[in-house]
Scaffold this motif. Sequence first.
Motif, PDB file in Angstrom:
ATOM      1  N   ILE A 112       0.904  -1.079   0.022  1.00  0.00           N
ATOM      2  CA  ILE A 112       0.192  -0.128  -0.006  1.00  0.00           C
ATOM      3  C   ILE A 112       0.944   1.137  -0.108  1.00  0.00           C
ATOM      4  N   ILE A 146       1.492   5.122   0.345  1.00  0.00           N
ATOM      5  CA  ILE A 146       0.864   6.202   1.214  1.00  0.00           C
ATOM      6  C   ILE A 146       1.475   7.653   0.855  1.00  0.00           C
ATOM      7  N   ALA A 206      -8.039   5.617   4.935  1.00  0.00           N
ATOM      8  CA  ALA A 206      -8.021   5.244   3.231  1.00  0.00           C
ATOM      9  C   ALA A 206      -7.591   6.948   2.649  1.00  0.00           C
ATOM     10  N   ILE A 235      -3.976   7.143   1.099  1.00  0.00           N
ATOM     11  CA  ILE A 235      -3.458   5.844   0.255  1.00  0.00           C
ATOM     12  C   ILE A 235      -3.470   6.353  -1.108  1.00  0.00           C
ATOM     13  N   LYS A 270      -2.076   4.408  -3.790  1.00  0.00           N
ATOM     14  CA  LYS A 270      -1.834   3.231  -4.806  1.00  0.00           C
ATOM     15  C   LYS A 270      -1.977   1.821  -4.257  1.00  0.00           C
ATOM     16  N   VAL A 271      -2.450   0.853  -4.502  1.00  0.00           N
ATOM     17  CA  VAL A 271      -2.447  -0.396  -3.970  1.00  0.00           C
ATOM     18  C   VAL A 271      -1.677  -1.479  -4.961  1.00  0.00           C
ATOM     19  N   ILE A 316      -9.746  -1.531  -1.277  1.00  0.00           N
ATOM     20  CA  ILE A 316      -8.862  -0.490  -1.189  1.00  0.00           C
ATOM     21  C   ILE A 316      -8.601   0.416  -2.536  1.00  0.00           C
ATOM     22  N   ASN A 317      -8.830  -0.435  -3.602  1.00  0.00           N
ATOM     23  CA  ASN A 317      -8.610   0.467  -4.804  1.00  0.00           C
ATOM     24  C   ASN A 317      -9.941   1.541  -5.101  1.00  0.00           C
ATOM     25  N   LYS A 330      -9.541   4.229  -1.860  1.00  0.00           N
ATOM     26  CA  LYS A 330      -8.142   5.030  -1.614  1.00  0.00           C
ATOM     27  C   LYS A 330      -8.334   6.775  -1.870  1.00  0.00           C
TER      28      LYS A 330
END
Length: 361
Positions: free
Chosen positions: A273, A275, A291, A294, A296-297, A329-330, A333
């Motif tokens: 992840i 940040i 979130a 963030i 990018k994952v 998460i996508n 984020k």
Amino acid sequence: MLIDNSKKIVIKLGSSTVVDNKGKFKKKWVTSLIKDLKKFRGKNDLVIVSSGAIALGQNYLKIKKKKIKLEMSQAIAAVGQIHLAGEFQKLFDKYKIKTGQILISPDDTEQRRRALNVRRTFDNLFKLKAIPIVNENDTTATAEIKYGDNDRLAARVAQIVGADTLIILSDVDGLYDKSKKIIKTVSSIDSNINALIDNKKNLYGSGGISTKLDAAKICINAGCNMFIANGKKDNPISNMIKNKIYTHFIPKISSLDARKKWIISSLSSSGKIYIDQGAARALNKGKSLLAAGIVKVEGDFEKGENILVVDENNNNLARGLSSFASSEINKIKGKQSKEIENILGYLSKSEIVHKDDMVKL
Ligand code: GLU
């Protein structure tokens, strides 16, 4: 010496220490080890992690080949493991010491719930005064889900049972520096130490210096002393205490609880992840990851899996257990926590990685 005062000791025996070059179990050597260990009996709990299943299986089945396909080595290990455990059991029995066999797969140590189960089994064996004899469950391990070497397996076992010492007995005296001198003590695996990896392998073992250094990293973070010493000569433990020839990896003084030690010594991570700076500052102050920070994952992971938290330049910041799957998460984020329920369509936690599930690196 430290070893005398350890409460829980894990001893890792490489294939070449328990199996000779004709493929026979080294009864005399193992007997001398048992005699050494008898001195500690009652004072501490012991675990033995032993390789040698494949080597013994090959000898029994009269298979000489060096490079064996994985499917075949699984079958060979199934044959050899009975012999390996049987040989230990017979020899320990002579000295009235009980033993038990534990075969471990990476899932048993890398999933928290299973790791706790494994720990309980070890604890109960200690209560029964039986020495656990551990190996990887080679018969079901496939290439993707395999430790492959018992060095890292032994370190992970040491961390899970809360051992204070791991002794790796192999065919080297310790870690050598560039001028072939033994390095007495190591307290961090930095680039100078990594430069000593020589990729040399012995006849049967799958490990080498590289896997031993991986094991040392796990131990250093887990607060466990690790020693590499020579297991070629009889009475290896009393010899190392007497001759003081070994490399001692000194653990960090750690205030981490058992759960966080388990998180930080995870073998691999399922994803990353990325940040922003604001989130990195919050993390540094010990806050949870939200979130909003963030950017990018990377990777495909499920809720609860071990992930790395990195900054935008890919520098490792923390390791933790994600409370969300990568697909979730996508979607969330960069968003505020209060928006999460609306976006996902269900109620969930508000932290992506909770501070209790995260260890700064
Ligand atoms: N588990 C393998 C065996 O018992 C050996 C792995 C290793 O060499 O570390 O044969």
